[in-house]
Design a protein around this motif. Structure first.
Motif, PDB file in Angstrom:
ATOM      1  N   ASN A 179       0.833  -1.075  -0.051  1.00 49.39           N
ATOM      2  CA  ASN A 179       0.074   0.199   0.119  1.00 49.39           C
ATOM      3  C   ASN A 179       0.890   1.400   0.099  1.00 49.39           C
ATOM      4  N   ARG A 180       2.197   1.219   0.174  1.00 49.42           N
ATOM      5  CA  ARG A 180       3.069   2.441   0.113  1.00 49.42           C
ATOM      6  C   ARG A 180       2.600   3.486   0.977  1.00 49.42           C
ATOM      7  N   PHE A 181       1.936   3.332   2.145  1.00 45.35           N
ATOM      8  CA  PHE A 181       1.429   4.128   3.184  1.00 45.35           C
ATOM      9  C   PHE A 181       2.241   4.100   4.445  1.00 45.35           C
ATOM     10  N   ALA A 182       2.679   5.131   4.934  1.00 47.89           N
ATOM     11  CA  ALA A 182       3.332   5.293   6.289  1.00 47.89           C
ATOM     12  C   ALA A 182       2.641   6.341   7.097  1.00 47.89           C
ATOM     13  N   GLN A 183       2.426   5.792   8.535  1.00 50.46           N
ATOM     14  CA  GLN A 183       1.466   6.390   9.224  1.00 50.46           C
ATOM     15  C   GLN A 183       2.395   7.767   9.918  1.00 50.46           C
ATOM     16  N   PHE A 184       3.302   7.960   9.579  1.00 52.24           N
ATOM     17  CA  PHE A 184       4.255   8.832  10.137  1.00 52.24           C
ATOM     18  C   PHE A 184       3.581  10.412   9.990  1.00 52.24           C
ATOM     19  N   ASP A 185       3.491  11.380  10.731  1.00 46.67           N
ATOM     20  CA  ASP A 185       2.806  12.527  10.407  1.00 46.67           C
ATOM     21  C   ASP A 185       3.767  13.670  11.074  1.00 46.67           C
ATOM     22  N   TRP A 609       5.228  -0.538 -14.187  1.00 43.55           N
ATOM     23  CA  TRP A 609       5.584  -1.240 -13.013  1.00 43.55           C
ATOM     24  C   TRP A 609       5.388  -0.331 -11.541  1.00 43.55           C
ATOM     25  N   GLY A 610       5.507   0.846 -11.592  1.00 40.13           N
ATOM     26  CA  GLY A 610       5.799   1.624 -10.374  1.00 40.13           C
ATOM     27  C   GLY A 610       4.554   1.511  -9.448  1.00 40.13           C
ATOM     28  N   GLY A 611       3.225   1.341 -10.119  1.00 42.93           N
ATOM     29  CA  GLY A 611       2.276   0.979  -9.119  1.00 42.93           C
ATOM     30  C   GLY A 611       1.511   2.233  -8.640  1.00 42.93           C
ATOM     31  N   GLY A 612       0.794   1.974  -7.715  1.00 42.16           N
ATOM     32  CA  GLY A 612       0.190   3.495  -6.927  1.00 42.16           C
ATOM     33  C   GLY A 612       0.460   3.177  -5.427  1.00 42.16           C
ATOM     34  N   ALA A 613      -0.331   3.953  -4.713  1.00 40.71           N
ATOM     35  CA  ALA A 613      -0.434   4.046  -3.169  1.00 40.71           C
ATOM     36  C   ALA A 613      -1.770   4.275  -2.774  1.00 40.71           C
ATOM     37  N   ILE A 614      -2.061   3.643  -1.444  1.00 40.03           N
ATOM     38  CA  ILE A 614      -3.324   3.752  -0.902  1.00 40.03           C
ATOM     39  C   ILE A 614      -3.223   4.495   0.521  1.00 40.03           C
ATOM     40  N   ASP A 615      -3.967   5.630   0.676  1.00 41.00           N
ATOM     41  CA  ASP A 615      -3.834   5.970   2.207  1.00 41.00           C
ATOM     42  C   ASP A 615      -4.720   5.167   2.966  1.00 41.00           C
ATOM     43  N   ALA A 616      -4.173   4.189   3.552  1.00 46.63           N
ATOM     44  CA  ALA A 616      -4.848   3.049   4.172  1.00 46.63           C
ATOM     45  C   ALA A 616      -5.828   3.530   5.186  1.00 46.63           C
ATOM     46  N   SER A 617      -5.662   4.789   5.863  1.00 45.78           N
ATOM     47  CA  SER A 617      -6.320   5.561   6.996  1.00 45.78           C
ATOM     48  C   SER A 617      -7.594   6.056   6.420  1.00 45.78           C
ATOM     49  N   THR A 618      -7.673   6.371   5.058  1.00 45.07           N
ATOM     50  CA  THR A 618      -8.954   7.001   4.458  1.00 45.07           C
ATOM     51  C   THR A 618      -9.449   6.261   3.416  1.00 45.07           C
ATOM     52  N   GLY A 619      -8.806   5.498   2.590  1.00 43.66           N
ATOM     53  CA  GLY A 619      -9.241   4.722   1.613  1.00 43.66           C
ATOM     54  C   GLY A 619      -9.256   5.513   0.458  1.00 43.66           C
ATOM     55  N   THR A 620      -8.241   6.338   0.258  1.00 43.63           N
ATOM     56  CA  THR A 620      -7.952   7.230  -0.936  1.00 43.63           C
ATOM     57  C   THR A 620      -6.790   6.380  -1.708  1.00 43.63           C
ATOM     58  N   LEU A 621      -7.362   6.066  -2.862  1.00 44.89           N
ATOM     59  CA  LEU A 621      -6.207   5.840  -3.762  1.00 44.89           C
ATOM     60  C   LEU A 621      -5.629   6.700  -4.608  1.00 44.89           C
ATOM     61  N   ILE A 622      -4.012   6.761  -4.680  1.00 43.60           N
ATOM     62  CA  ILE A 622      -3.659   7.979  -5.325  1.00 43.60           C
ATOM     63  C   ILE A 622      -2.345   7.230  -6.506  1.00 43.60           C
ATOM     64  N   VAL A 623      -2.688   7.502  -7.647  1.00 41.83           N
ATOM     65  CA  VAL A 623      -1.946   6.851  -8.673  1.00 41.83           C
ATOM     66  C   VAL A 623      -1.255   7.944  -9.772  1.00 41.83           C
ATOM     67  N   ASN A 624      -0.175   7.599 -10.109  1.00 41.56           N
ATOM     68  CA  ASN A 624       0.381   8.445 -11.344  1.00 41.56           C
ATOM     69  C   ASN A 624       0.210   7.528 -12.671  1.00 41.56           C
ATOM     70  N   ASP A 625       0.169   8.113 -13.729  1.00 44.99           N
ATOM     71  CA  ASP A 625      -0.065   7.479 -14.937  1.00 44.99           C
ATOM     72  C   ASP A 625       0.806   8.338 -16.037  1.00 44.99           C
ATOM     73  N   LEU A 728       4.295   7.680  -2.695  1.00 42.55           N
ATOM     74  CA  LEU A 728       4.293   7.599  -1.406  1.00 42.55           C
ATOM     75  C   LEU A 728       3.380   8.437  -0.650  1.00 42.55           C
ATOM     76  N   VAL A 729       2.396   7.715   0.114  1.00 35.61           N
ATOM     77  CA  VAL A 729       1.652   8.587   0.981  1.00 35.61           C
ATOM     78  C   VAL A 729       1.569   8.383   2.453  1.00 35.61           C
ATOM     79  N   THR A 730       1.655   9.290   3.165  1.00 37.12           N
ATOM     80  CA  THR A 730       1.830   9.609   4.492  1.00 37.12           C
ATOM     81  C   THR A 730       0.284  10.091   5.300  1.00 37.12           C
ATOM     82  N   LYS A 731       0.675   9.557   6.715  1.00 34.30           N
ATOM     83  CA  LYS A 731      -0.534  10.155   7.391  1.00 34.30           C
ATOM     84  C   LYS A 731      -0.368  11.680   7.483  1.00 34.30           C
ATOM     85  N   GLY A 732       0.545  12.364   7.427  1.00 32.39           N
ATOM     86  CA  GLY A 732       0.758  13.877   7.273  1.00 32.39           C
ATOM     87  C   GLY A 732      -0.088  14.594   6.335  1.00 32.39           C
ATOM     88  N   GLY A 733      -0.742  13.729   5.588  1.00 34.70           N
ATOM     89  CA  GLY A 733      -1.692  14.226   4.700  1.00 34.70           C
ATOM     90  C   GLY A 733      -0.884  14.753   3.169  1.00 34.70           C
TER      91      GLY A 733
END
Length: 808
Positions: A179-185, A609-625, A728-733
């Motif tokens: 999920n490439r999500f880090a809970q650090f803020d 191949w780079g894939g995406g990330a999801i803010d697992a705390s909010t359910g927001t999928l973030i992708v580059n294309d 990369l998505v973090t809990k810091g928004g």
């Protein structure tokens, strides 16, 4: 009036008239193809303006102003208020109107009076100049495709998301769920502007001669682990970047890999945390006796190489784990047929991070695209992480029937679809998930096996311990365009509106389709529709009547003539003519030998191949294309040789030996080297998974460092360029990203897409950022930069590992 001014007007008028003549001629061509009449009419108007300027007639001014007004109305009718589509349709006519306004005092009416007195001409010139300056100014700010309706933070649905990995980054996608999500803020929206370089490390392995840095490092305890394109594994102190150890496997370079060397990541295993395997010897009570842990290599780095080896390295010392395989290595070429060209092993190689979970290390492999029939098997295998013993082998030729390893001396069926990315794993279900590619050669389907069509571009779920298939789901039916699925699946527990939770797998595809399935059984959670596509193909081709389309996608709207673009009205006209002359009946229009066929989405993505990330705390999928259209056509191999086309697997011509046709293909660009279709050519998109709605979409990257015909613009115009790597998505928004064609690391507001911080890199980047908290309590964001993707030269290449943190 002086002779100089007379001649200046003649030259100016002649130039406008000649440009108008070219526009009118192109307009006639476009009309003959059933296209827009505007270009012919605009060309005639420009000819009239030029003639009137030469004759010093006031009609030049009024015709120019009328042409500007009409072009603006026509542009708004065709494309609305899309800034980047309005520019080429109007700016040329704005410049012409400005020029005629400036010379208005010397343009005469029949009465002999000026077209406009000096003060009025000056006022009009100022207005038109201001409009021109405003247009230029608009080029230097981003124009979101979809604007966020709110800047409020998304509601939290899982407050504990990310905590399972502590302060570390222990797997390629941070965890096995990818999920490439880090809970650090600690780094957040309010202070990210203060981010600065904390340390920099140079690996010594420059990204030259076919080497590319596409790695995402790991961090365990106080050590960062990464690999270089030459498969050198390096351990660094996490808070200082000081080198702890370096291991060079001396990977052999083959004909297949000399221009394609990558290492996208490594895996990690802690044997003390894995249930101990049992021996065959029973203890006194009849139970199997556990095997004692080794004295060394209890913590090990697992890495694959481009010469088809799987290695285990002591995480503390950097030395091979002698108890793994043979002296620390497993030969992945065992069980594969020789290369069909040359008879040597080398076509099969591994570039992606292995999946390590539950005592098993799982790997696939890369094969040559489009070179020949008879490529080795795309078998996917699981090995004991402690001993290197093969545990299972899944290949498409056997599918769900059998996953036991073949006996020594036997080989897996050649030409099966392969898996060349990184898999994901659900520890609760015990299932691993991997995406597959296609049977090569990719563009000719007449030689496809039935099992290849069954498993091409699929998501396959297997038991991690046994390799037994649980289910599979195809994202394409008979792939004609190298749409192999390569990004790591993302696993997420989706909360539904009724309060229930569904464990889903999110699979991004090169087609830009995002498939969301129940990972227990492979059934779509987000609707999937089988749509009819063109089946007008060449004799001998196999094509599917329908293709699957998801209710969630990015950049997949079919092209129409008005979507063609260019830097000016002239190359835009060229692109419209080229579009009308191509074969295009929507997605999956089959290739032909008679005319070029437009391929969109292109075979580089969509999502690569780079894939995406999801803010697992909010359910927001973030992708580059990537949004790059290509064209292709079949050509006889002997004809290609006669006209001097040079065959390669990645270039503009591939032989496809063993099939009736080679394939010629290229980017769809104008003579200026500018894409022939509307921007952005790469974006970042946020999607609310619960509703399926896109929250925002912004262009990603500028033209600043992207050379066109060898010329580097050097100006930061955020047009939105093709992207590589992942976010990369973090809990810091925050969403961090550095896989752009310009040399920057960026932090975006995850709720709006607004750029909050930008840090200049020494060279471009292609990987995905990662983040951790060091023993000093500071949050770090780390990127690896070796150069922007596929520059084709050794210029502007590097070997940088850069860590960012807030100042003390």
């Amino acid at each position: 009036m002086t002779n100089i001014l007379t001649w200046a007007l003649r030259v100016l008028g002649a130039l406008v008239a000649l440009l108008g003549l070219g526009l009118a001629a192109g307009g006639i061509k476009l009309i003959s193809l059933g296209g827009s009449w505007f270009y012919l009419l605009a060309g005639i108007a420009m000819i009239a303006i030029g003639y009137c300027v030469i004759r010093r007639r006031s009609a030049a001014l009024w015709t120019a102003l009328g042409l500007l007004a009409v072009s603006l109305l026509w542009a708004l009718w065709e494309v609305g208020i899309d800034f980047w589509q309005l520019v080429p349709r109007t700016v040329t006519f704005l410049v012409i109107a400005l020029g005629t306004a400036i010379i208005a005092p010397v343009l005469l009416r029949k009465s002999g009076r000026p077209a406009l007195p000096g003060k009025y001409a000056a006022g009009l010139s100022v207005v038109l100049a201001a409009a021109f300056v405003a247009t230029l100014g608009g080029m230097f700010r981003p124009h979101p495709t979809i604007v966020a309706t709110s800047s409020e933070a998304a509601p939290v649905v899982n407050a504990d998301a990310g905590k399972d990995s502590g302060n570390d980054w222990p797997a390629y996608g941070r965890n096995t769920e990818g999920n490439r999500f880090a809970q650090f803020d600690q780094i957040n929206k309010s202070n990210v502007k203060d981010l600065q370089v904390a340390w920099t490390y140079r690996t010594g392995d420059l990204a030259v001669d076919g080497k590319e840095y596409q790695t995402t490092p790991l961090k365990i305890d106080d050590t960062v682990y990464l690999c270089t394109p030459s498969n050198i594994v390096i351990a660094l102190e996490a808070t200082t970047g000081k080198e702890r150890w370096k291991f060079d496997p001396h990977a052999k370079i083959s004909e297949s890999t000399k221009g394609w060397r990558r290492c996208r990541g490594v895996g990690y295993a802690d044997l003390t945390a894995i249930a101990a395997p049992a021996t065959d010897n029973a203890g006194s009570n009849g139970a199997a006796a556990p095997v004692a842990l080794p004295e060394v290599c209890r913590k090990r780095i697992l890495t694959s190489t481009t010469d088809a080896r799987l290695l285990a390295i002591d995480a503390e010392t950097g030395k091979l784990c002698e108890d793994f395989g043979v002296n620390g290595a497993v030969d992945l070429s065992v069980g594969l047929t020789p290369d069909p060209v040359g008879g040597q092993q080398g076509s099969y190689n591994v570039t992606s991070a292995p999946l390590v979970a539950d005592g098993v290390v799982m790997v696939g492999g890369r094969l040559n695209d489009n070179l020949t029939v008879g490529e080795p098997s795309g078998v996917v295998r699981g090995f004991d992480v402690r001993t290197g013993q093969i545990l299972w082998a899944w290949d498409a030729a056997r599918g769900a029937k059998d996953s036991t390893p073949l006996p020594p001396g036997q080989t897996y069926a050649p030409e099966t679809p392969n898996f060349w990315g990184t898999a994901a794993y659900d520890p609760k279900l015990g299932l691993a998930y991997f995406p597959t590619g296609n049977q090569t050669p990719d563009f000719w389907t007449g030689n496809r096996h039935e099992y290849s069509d069954e498993y091409n571009d699929a998501i396959v779920a297997v038991d991690m311990k046994t390799g037994k298939e649980a289910w599979h789901f195809r994202t394409a039916n008979i792939d004609q365009f190298d749409y192999d699925v390569s990004s790591q699946p993302i696993l997420y527990d989706l909360k539904k509106s009724d309060g229930s939770t569904v464990p889903v797998i999110i699979q991004l595809t090169k087609r830009g389709e995002i498939f969301v399935l129940d990972r227990r059984n492979g059934q779509p959670v987000v609707p999937v529709e089988q749509r009819k596509v063109s089946t007008k193909s060449m004799e001998g081709m196999q094509v599917a009547e329908t293709q699957p389309f998801s209710a969630i996608s990015v950049g997949t709207t079919p092209f129409k003539e008005s979507d063609m673009w260019g830097g000016t009205i002239f190359d835009q006209l060229y692109c419209r003519i080229e579009f009308k002359e191509m074969r295009w009946e929507g997605h999956f229009t089959p290739l032909s030998d008679k005319q070029r066929t437009l391929i969109y989405p292109g075979y580089y993505g969509g999502f690569n191949w780079g894939g995406g990330a999801i803010d697992a705390s909010t359910g927001t999928l973030i992708v580059n294309d990537i949004r790059m259209a290509q064209w292709g056509r079949f050509i006889k191999q002997e004809e290609a040789k006669r006209i001097g086309l040079k065959p390669s697997t990645e270039g503009e011509y591939s032989e496809q030996l063993g099939t009736p046709w080679g394939v010629e293909r290229s980017m769809f660009v104008s003579p200026l080297g500018i894409p022939c279709f509307k921007p952005p050519f790469g974006s970042m998109t946020a999607i609310d998974l619960a509703s399926g709605k896109t929250k925002w979409q912004v262009p990603m990257g500028s033209i600043q460092d992207a050379p066109v015909h060898g010329i580097v613009p050097g100006v930061l115009i955020p047009l939105g360029m093709p992207t590589m790597g992942g976010p990369l998505v973090t809990k810091g928004g925050l969403t961090f990203f550095h896989g752009t064609l310009d040399y920057y690391t960026r932090a975006l507001d995850s709720d709006t897409g607004e750029e909050l911080w930008r840090g200049r890199l020494p060279v471009g980047g292609q990987g995905a950022p990662m983040s951790y908290v060091g023993k000093d309590g500071k949050q770090y964001v780390v990127v690896v930069a070796g150069g922007a993707t596929r520059t084709g030269t050794n210029d502007n290449r590097g070997d940088y590992v850069i860590a960012y943190a807030l100042p003390k």
